[in-house]
Structures are given as C-alpha cells and as structure tokens.
Scaffold this motif. Sequence first.
Motif, mmCIF file in Angstrom:
data_model
loop_
_atom_site.group_PDB
_atom_site.id
_atom_site.type_symbol
_atom_site.label_atom_id
_atom_site.label_comp_id
_atom_site.label_asym_id
_atom_site.label_seq_id
_atom_site.Cartn_x
_atom_site.Cartn_y
_atom_site.Cartn_z
ATOM 1 N N ALA A 202 0.762 -1.037 0.062
ATOM 2 C CA ALA A 202 -0.482 -0.194 -0.328
ATOM 3 C C ALA A 202 0.940 1.374 0.339
ATOM 4 C CB ALA A 202 -0.809 0.143 1.180
ATOM 5 N N VAL A 203 2.046 0.831 0.933
ATOM 6 C CA VAL A 203 2.915 2.353 0.263
ATOM 7 C C VAL A 203 3.447 2.734 -0.702
ATOM 8 C CG1 VAL A 203 4.972 3.146 1.467
ATOM 9 C CG2 VAL A 203 3.613 2.049 3.181
ATOM 10 N N GLU A 205 2.402 1.835 -2.827
ATOM 11 C CA GLU A 205 0.922 2.325 -4.713
ATOM 12 C C GLU A 205 1.022 3.770 -4.713
ATOM 13 O OE1 GLU A 205 -2.953 0.318 -3.998
ATOM 14 O OE2 GLU A 205 -1.326 -1.918 -4.391
ATOM 15 N N VAL A 206 1.378 4.482 -3.368
ATOM 16 C CA VAL A 206 1.128 5.829 -2.856
ATOM 17 C C VAL A 206 1.830 6.103 -3.243
ATOM 18 C CG1 VAL A 206 0.601 7.436 -0.965
ATOM 19 C CG2 VAL A 206 -0.686 5.733 -0.997
#
Lengths: 290, 290, 290, 290
Positions: A202-203, A205-206
């Motif tokens: 998720a990190v 992706e951001v």
Amino acid sequence: MAKCAFLGLGVMGYPMAGHLVKAGHEVTVYNRTAAKAEAWAAQHGGRTAATPRDAAEGVDFVMACVGNDDDLREIASGEEGALAGMADGAVFVDHTTVSALVTRELAEAAAGRGVAWIDAPVSGGQAGAENGQLVVMCGGPQDAYDRAEPVIAAYAKACRRLGDTGAGQLTKMVNQICIAGLVQGLSEGLHFAEKAGLDGRAVVEVIAGGAAGSWQMQNRHGTMLDDEFEHGFAVDWMRKDLGICLATADEVGASLPVTALVDQFYKDVQKMGGGRWDTSSLIQRLRSAG
Amino acid sequence: MAKCAFLGLGVMGYPMAGHLVKAGHEVTVYNRTAAKAEAWAAQHGGRTAATPRDAAEGVDFVMACVGNDDDLREIASGEEGALAGMADGAVFVDHTTVSALVTRELAEAAAGRGVAWIDAPVSGGQAGAENGQLVVMCGGPQDAYDRAEPVIAAYAKACRRLGDTGAGQLTKMVNQICIAGLVQGLSEGLHFAEKAGLDGRAVVEVIAGGAAGSWQMQNRHGTMLDDEFEHGFAVDWMRKDLGICLATADEVGASLPVTALVDQFYKDVQKMGGGRWDTSSLIQRLRSAG
Amino acid sequence: MAKCAFLGLGVMGYPMAGHLVKAGHEVTVYNRTAAKAEAWAAQHGGRTAATPRDAAEGVDFVMACVGNDDDLREIASGEEGALAGMADGAVFVDHTTVSALVTRELAEAAAGRGVAWIDAPVSGGQAGAENGQLVVMCGGPQDAYDRAEPVIAAYAKACRRLGDTGAGQLTKMVNQICIAGLVQGLSEGLHFAEKAGLDGRAVVEVIAGGAAGSWQMQNRHGTMLDDEFEHGFAVDWMRKDLGICLATADEVGASLPVTALVDQFYKDVQKMGGGRWDTSSLIQRLRSAG
Amino acid sequence: MAKCAFLGLGVMGYPMAGHLVKAGHEVTVYNRTAAKAEAWAAQHGGRTAATPRDAAEGVDFVMACVGNDDDLREIASGEEGALAGMADGAVFVDHTTVSALVTRELAEAAAGRGVAWIDAPVSGGQAGAENGQLVVMCGGPQDAYDRAEPVIAAYAKACRRLGDTGAGQLTKMVNQICIAGLVQGLSEGLHFAEKAGLDGRAVVEVIAGGAAGSWQMQNRHGTMLDDEFEHGFAVDWMRKDLGICLATADEVGASLPVTALVDQFYKDVQKMGGGRWDTSSLIQRLRSAG
Ligand SMILES: NC(=O)C1=CN([C@@H]2O[C@H](COP(=O)(O)OP(=O)(O)OC[C@H]3O[C@@H](n4cnc5c(N)ncnc54)[C@H](OP(=O)(O)O)[C@@H]3O)[C@@H](O)[C@H]2O)C=CC1
Ligand SMILES: NC(=O)C1=CN([C@@H]2O[C@H](COP(=O)(O)OP(=O)(O)OC[C@H]3O[C@@H](n4cnc5c(N)ncnc54)[C@H](OP(=O)(O)O)[C@@H]3O)[C@@H](O)[C@H]2O)C=CC1
Ligand SMILES: NC(=O)C1=CN([C@@H]2O[C@H](COP(=O)(O)OP(=O)(O)OC[C@H]3O[C@@H](n4cnc5c(N)ncnc54)[C@H](OP(=O)(O)O)[C@@H]3O)[C@@H](O)[C@H]2O)C=CC1
C-alpha cells in the motif's frame, strides 16, 4: 544481411544470437562449453565453430557476450582468439560488461589488424535479451558504429553511441552506480515500513508515482516484500560491475562513497548465500540482524 | 460543503487553502505572520482569524501545514491552540511532516476533546500544492478519514489511508528514506559521468528507461548537470525529515546505514551554503573536492 | 572536609560515593530505588535521603550520576529536585553523560538560585569508578571548579576544566566520537585477520605498538577474539552518547559521517541482543553474515 | 656475517640498506635510478649493481623494498630480475607492501629455483627505517625465516613470523585496516572539538590515556590541529594499501564497510591535492565544507 559470429551463449548471448538469425543474418556461434552451441544450432539453424578464431573468419561482425575482463581477453586475443581470424574492415561488437581498461587495450589490438572495436554493454536483463528489447550503450568509431547499429537492432529497443572507445562501458558504469545507492535506499525504506508495521504494498502504491519513485520500486517491491530473490540480475555480477566502477572511478577521479559502501553490503549478501540472488536482495542483510 | 480552518500559509499551505475555497468550502485562515493571511484573504475571499483557536471555532475541519514538531504543538495545543476551539466531532487534518511521536501525543489530546486527528503529510512539492495535485498519506480513524477525504480532494491527486494514527507520517518517512539513498546514488552516477567526460544528458536519455531509472533522474538530471539548485524541496526541510526518520527508526528497530550517512552529507551541503537548495544538490559536495 | 550529597547509586555512582566517604567527606546519598541507598549506607556509613531535595539541603556539593537528560532533569529540577534544596553558593557537580543542551538549561536554572553548575562527565568505566581512577572532564565557572576539584579528587586520577559550562560534556563527546570509528576499524581489522586465517593475538602483539595501536586494541582484542562481551561499556549507553554527539554536531556544524554510520551498526548489535554488551561487540555484526 | 643485496633505495630502503652495512654485512645495492645507488655507495661503502640479477648473484639474502605489485614483479622476475641470479638456497626477503596474490605467485616462482621467499612488510615509517626501529611482519618457511631474522634485526625493533607465505602481508593489511577507521574517528573527534570551540590540545591531554586513546591521537593530534600534513605516511601509499586490503577482503570473505568508505574519503584528499600528505589529513576534507 550480414555475416555474424556470436561468442558466448550464456543467459544473455544465447537469445541475442537467436534474434540475429530471426532478423535474417547468417550466424556462426562459438561457446566454451560446446554442448550449448550444439543446442543453439539445433534450435536456430546456424553453424557452430570450434574456436573463436574459426567463428570469426570471413564474417562482417563478431558479437561477444562473455563474463568478465579475463574471459574477454581469452576469446578475443591470442592465437585462437577472434581477432586473429577477423578480416580487415570487420567490426568487433562487445556486449560484455567489462572495464574501460581492457576495452582500450583490445580496441588498440583490433585497430592494429584493421578491425574496429565497438564496446556495447547492454541493460534490460534476461527478459530484455529474450524479447530482443535490450538497451545498448556504445562507444567506438562513428563509421563502424553506423554499420553495426542495424545489426544490433535485432535485439535492441534502443541503441546509442555515447562517444569514442570505452564510452559504452562508462555509460553502463553510470547505470550500475545509480542502481547501488537507489536499491540500498529502497531497501532501507521497505525495511523501515515492515518494522513500522505498515503494509508495504500500500505504501508503494501511494509513493511510487512521486519523488521517491523508481524502476526498482515499481518492479521489485513485491518480490522484496515476499522474500523472493531467485530472479533478475545476480549479486555476483553486480559485484563484478561495481569492482569495475570503483577501479575506473579512481582513474577518472570520482569519489563514490555510497557505491563503495553498498559494494561491501553486497559482499554480506554473498556471504549469506545470495550470490545468485537479484540485486534487490540488499534488504535481506537489513533483516538479518532481527 | 464544509466549514474549514487552515493554519499555516507557507509555500504549501497558501495554495492548498486556496484550493479549498475554489472547491466551494468556507475557509478561515490563520497565519503567524498576519500579513500573509491578509494577502490570502484578499486573493481568495475567505476570512482570517487572530489565533488558531479563533480559526478553529465552529468548523468541521482544521487543516494545518506548519513547519515542524514544535510549530505544530504551538498551533494545536495550549490556550490559544486550535484544539481548544474545536467542536466535539470535528476533525484535525495535519499536513505538516512531523514525527509519529508528536502525532500520537496530539491525537490523544484531541481524542480527549472528542476531536479526531488525521495525520496527512503530503508529497508533490510546491508545484503539487499550486496545481492541487498532491499525494496525501493518511493515518487515523477510518470514519474521520472518510469524512475528510472529499475535502482533502480539493488539492490532492491521490489520498489514501495507510492505517491508524501515525501511519501517514510513517509512510512519508518511507518516502524520504528512499529518496536519500536514491539521490546520493544518482549524484555519484552523474558525478562519475562528468569526470569520465561523458555527455550526462545523453547518458540519462539512454539509461532513464531502465533499471537505474527514477523520478529524480528524469526530473532532476538537467538541473544537476547545470548546477541549478534554487528550486524544489530544500535541504533544510530534508534534514528535518531525516532527523524524524532516524529517530523513528530507533523506536521501531530499523537500521538505516545509508540514510544516516547521507544525512551527514546533507549537513555538508548546508555548510556549503545550500540549506535552501533542492535535495538534488548532494552532487555539489562530490564536486567540491575537485 | 566537605558536606556532599550523591544522587544516583548505579554502577558508577555507588563506588564514587564510597570514595568520598573514604576521603573523609560527609556524604548523604539518594537513589530512586531506595534499597540501593540502604545497602550503600550500611556499607559506607553515610546517611540516606528520601528525595534529591532532602539530600541536597545544607551541603556544599551535590554530585549526580544518573542515566540521561530526562533522568537528570528529574533529579535536579522541580519541587523535589536537588536545586530546590541547595544553599546559595553550593555547587552541583554532574557526572552523568548528557547533552550540552540540558547542561546549559540546568546551569542557568542553578545560577538563578545562586548555585554553580559543573558538568563533569567521566571516563574510565566501572573499574575506574571502583578504583577511584576516573578521568573527569569539566566545564563551568573557574572558582566553583577550583572548590570542587579537591573533592572530585577522591575518585579521579585526572580532573581538568576544559572551559565554560558544557565544555566537559563536549569533551566527553569528542571521546565517544573517536571511539566509534576506532572500534569499527579494529573490528574490521580483527575480522579480516580471522577470515584470512591469521592468529589474531599474534597479529596484535606485532602491531599494537605502532601506528594502528590503541587502548581498545590493547585492552579488548582478547575478548573480541574470544567472543566475550559481557563486560565493559554497554552498547545501549554508547548509543545514548552517540545520539547526543550527533545532535550536538548539528548544532555546532560538524559532519560526522562515520560516527553516524557506526551508530546504525550499533543498532544492529542491539537488534542481535547485544544492548548490554561492551562496545567492542561491533565485530559480532561483521561475523553474523558468515 | 651475510652477503646481501638490497633492491630499491627509496625513503625506506636507503636507510635500511645502510643499517645492514653498519651491522657488518656485505651489501650490494640496486636502484632503478642509478644516481641514488651511487650516492648510497659513496655514503656507506657498499657496491652497486646494474641490474637486480647482477646484485643478486652469489648473495645469501636479497632484500627488496620497492613500490607496488608491478614494481616487485619487475625486479624479481624476468631475465634481469633477481630470481634469475640467485643461488640455490638463498632467501628473498620482500619488505614492499604488496598483495598476498603477487606474494604467492613470486614465492612459487622462487621455490621453483630453490629460493625461499619471505614476505616481510614493515611498519614504523621513515623514522623507523632511519633509526633501525622497524616492526617487521613475516610470512614464509620457518627455516628460511630463522636464517633471515638475525639479518633483518639490523633495522628492526621487532620481527616476527606470523605464518606461511603471505602471512606477513596479511598482517600488514590488518594494520592498515585498523588505521583507516581509527584516523577517520580521530578526525571526526578533533573536527567536532574545533567546531565546538574546545581547545583540542587540552581535550587530547585529558582523553588520550583512556578508551579513546591511540598512537595516532598521541602522535598526530598536534599536527592535525595545526593543519600540518607534510610528513608521515602518504595518502597515495595508503590508498594503494587499502586497494590491496579491499581486494584481499573479497578473496577471504571479510566485509569492510568503513574501510571502503574511508578509502573513498582518502580519494577526496587526493583530489584536494593531498596525495603526499600524511594519512591524518582526513580531517581536511571535514574542514573543507566549512
Ligand atoms: N544476466 C544479466 O541480466 C545481464 C548480464 N550482463 C552482462 O553480460 C555478460 C554475460 O552475462 P550472462 O550471459 O548472464 O552470463 P553467463 O554466465 O550466463 O554466460 C557467460 C558466457 O560466456 C562464456 N564464457 C565465459 N568465460 C569464458 C571464457 N573464458 N572463454 C570462453 N567463453 C567464456 C560462457 O561459456 P560457458 O557456457 O562455457 O560457461 C557463457 O556462454 C556479463 O558481463 C554480464 O555482466 C549485462 C546485463 C544484464
Ligand atoms: N515545500 C515543500 O516542497 C514541501 C513541504 N512539506 C512539508 O510541509 C510543511 C510546510 O512546508 P512549507 O509550506 O514549505 O513551509 P513554509 O516555511 O513556507 O511555511 C510554514 C508555515 O508555517 C507557519 N509556522 C511555522 N511555525 C509556526 C509556529 N510556531 N506558529 C505558527 N505558525 C507557524 C509559518 O508562518 P509564518 O508565515 O509566520 O512564517 C508558515 O506559514 C513542512 O513540514 C514541510 O516539511 C512537504 C512536502 C513538500
Ligand atoms: N557504566 C560505565 O562504564 C560508564 C557510564 N558513564 C555514564 O554514567 C552515567 C551512569 O552510568 P551507570 O552508573 O553505568 O548507570 P546505572 O544504570 O548503573 O545507574 C544509573 C543510576 O541513576 C539512577 N537514575 C536513573 N534515572 C533516574 C531518575 N529518573 N530518577 C532518579 N534516579 C535515576 C538509577 O537509579 P535506580 O537504581 O533506581 O535505577 C541508578 O542509580 C550514564 O550517563 C553513563 O552514560 C560514563 C562512563 C562510563
């Protein structure tokens, strides 16, 4: 269409030589371990030769992709080396990643025989070689380059001459230097994420689209987070390349503090048994302390 | 549409607050230096307040973008701080890059007053703030995040909740850690290219699409080669952020050898007078020895 | 003979306070964990106090040797802190290794009450404290120093004033900075010796008298080669001290690249379970990769 | 008394050969630049030879102290090299600091001719050579060592055999590795002291006897504080030695992160014009940023 010899049928050379055939060139191959040459000829229909010299006789271009400086000297020079067999006006295109030193040395020896030397290391890895999508960084005389480029095109998505003899190797070194710091930074970032309890995917992706983004982050974060390193560009190769970079940096007077440090960190990875792991395995030594 | 307060009208906050107005929200601003608040109100038509507390009274959301941990404490806590004025159920969205420590401390203080705290540091720089194209990394309670997201959307191209309180700040730290190693690697690569007599721009054209490629290489190589550093994300800010990263790495037990080293190298840049230079100025200290 | 209070009866403070008694001074002790104070009084015959303030009342000198900045603030300031009890003209001698920042802060608070502050961190370790052979590095007003020196002499083999308030702590920082690089160098040297199949003890016998020689080489090589680290100055203390050094280096504008790097390496040692090991345990992380 | 040849009359070799004469040995010298050999013979009364081979004929011991691997190969092998002239049973004592690789290579070549090879690098610098107070670290066959030791004694305060062929060179590498980290640590410490406004000499007086103490601190702090580096062991030599250390560390599998980093820092010193400065000049690059 050109007459070519291809010396060295390893992970990279085998598929590269195949693309030459597909592009319509006439190809003779040589490999130290003859069985690989036989297999290649069976698959692609070219000829095999018993020595680099035999392979090189009568061709327009000799391509090579072997291991390191010593390997290159072995197949290029000496009585059974390719240069001994090459005709006046032929071109030697070296795809091995080697030092600028051996490049200058062999280019000079070649010139003495009327042969042009193009140093042409590649990036793009095994996948690039197999798909014929390598990036080829060249140095050497313009006219020889101009003749070689359409042939190299068989396995390149991009091919460029960066300057005189050695410029291709120097460009490849810039590439490897940039990777060393970048991959260590990425490893520290992902290791921190794990320790901080974040979801690493998720990190990424951001942040991957922003100022921290890189090819390595995009293409390697998943396997890094999954502890998978049985792929890609091997740590042993990387250390060979960084050794070349550091030696050349002494010659040209460039200080490479983080490159030198990361080179030692890659030695830790080798000692952990990771010599064949992908370069992204730097994260493993951060994890190993706990 | 929401009632918002925006605290801190610096390089980032000024345009962010402007985007809130453009999106139709009702905005009251506070800035330590009142003149900037007046200028902003004149330009955007919102209201100004004399203290963070005044600004915060009666709003749904308080956004803040000030400097560091101490600055944030100053505007959030105390008698004239924003929390003192916020209504039960309101949300504090903090866009400052600060430590996870101060974040937990203030989130707790906020919770004690019925206020939800969303840590929401950003990336994208001045340009991202001006174009409303920031990336916003959030931590905090899901429901408060869900309410805040559509408002944050006024200046974000991407907004994501990464976990509980602090997760946004931790994600921003991953971002900065990755950048430190990456920019040093890039600096060493370009410095080597210069010393080796290569055309740095040509080199980057060839390698930027491959395994050494990065946002920094794509967007910063030109100015790095041209010695131009009067732009971008300042070294002083970077050192503040790396200080947070290193302190937090101690808490979570992550070793960051190259980040710690590069942090010292950034100190060299500060000593050379480059505190306001872009982070890509790391290359200057390599050049300074000759 | 002087009236003294001693605050903090840990590894260092316990024997130091004992030496004061042996030298004929009248000593009142305070320790957070009262049992240690009782034991000390039983052994040495001095008095115990319930709070730092009680201990400090009516004495000429208050000595302290607690853990870190926060601990020192706790025993020195506040209602039950020593400063609240000290008489005008008394001297506070702080043997804790703390930051120059907290030193200046407390020295100022002390001055406001007519109390002189001498920062006086020590080196020599547990053995030095027990044998009364510490080296004491002092900062503060000359006249107060002159009065304190004969008392400090009870446990010092050397005591020196290096300058105004903070100079003692800064000198101790120089000491720790020198040690960080030195011990890492020694660790790399001995690790190389092991890997090269040399007899490490014989190597040290030959080189210890020359340009590579150091106290650490002389006094630690044997235990390093024997994997014995349950002694000496703990890694956890070292990291506290290096944290102070790195923060102060930012204040004064000194770049400490290797100190910052070795500090991260000490974190690896902590993660390996070595927080209580001697600082010479840096060699363990070199060995851990194989 | 023995018959000796001494090859290489540089800063070290010139006085070493002189001590052989003073000890009563019969000495023939060879030097690439003949004028130095003449000067030596005029001063000490020995003989000169036109080639290493001539010098080596009929002697019991050949001592050499030249520059690096290539220099040693040049004087030892080949038609005019010393080995070609040496008698069966003679001993070659090599005082040059070279790689373990070239040592093994030449020791083998020597063995093929019935000549024993003792690798015997020294420490103690120019002063040690002049006063006959060198430390000599030896590797090679025990019996040959036993014969050579009394002769080496002419210029040694300590001489020791550390193991088989190469052990002397490996021991010297340990020495240089220890120095690299140590001197960088010392440089950071003194640089911090300067920036913090301390009196560096006073600081050293206080700490030199303790855990941070070292030969370098004792013998180099004064010149470091005074910016004097025109003496001692040159940075250019140190970089040659560290290159040998790093290459050998790869062979034996030892990771040397700080040694590799400091080696790059020494390159900075070279670029600043300090190739001939003493190794303690590492502090200059810390100062150069401001
Ligand atoms: N793998 C990758 O992802 C990339 C590799 N490179 C570079 O390309 C080069 C080749 O890599 P790769 O193909 O992976 O390597 P491999 O080890 O797979 O192949 C090397 C080839 O060279 C031959 N060879 C090696 N030494 C000699 C010698 N002394 N005499 C004759 N033949 C010899 C080998 O023969 P034999 O079959 O007998 O062993 C083999 O065919 C290296 O320089 C590498 O750094 C560059 C970019 C990416
Ligand atoms: N600049 C960039 O590219 C990026 C910045 N950031 C982060 O965003 C934050 C803000 O950066 P930026 O806008 O560039 O900074 P600026 O210095 O331009 O603005 C800071 C603002 O905060 C106010 N402020 C600071 N301290 C206080 C205080 N104690 N009390 C009240 N107000 C205070 C200032 O008021 P005054 O006007 O009175 O000085 C100013 O309005 C930082 O945390 C930074 O790290 C994140 C991503 C990119
Ligand atoms: N150990 C060594 O070799 C050396 C240590 N030093 C420095 O000396 C200092 C002391 O070290 P050392 O004696 O080993 O440490 P110890 O942990 O053994 O002792 C610390 C002492 O301080 C007391 N203390 C800690 N915090 C507080 C607090 N908040 N309030 C009241 N009392 C407190 C402890 O009380 P309690 O008994 O209740 O825990 C204990 O008596 C440190 O700053 C260290 O860096 C310097 C040189 C060498």
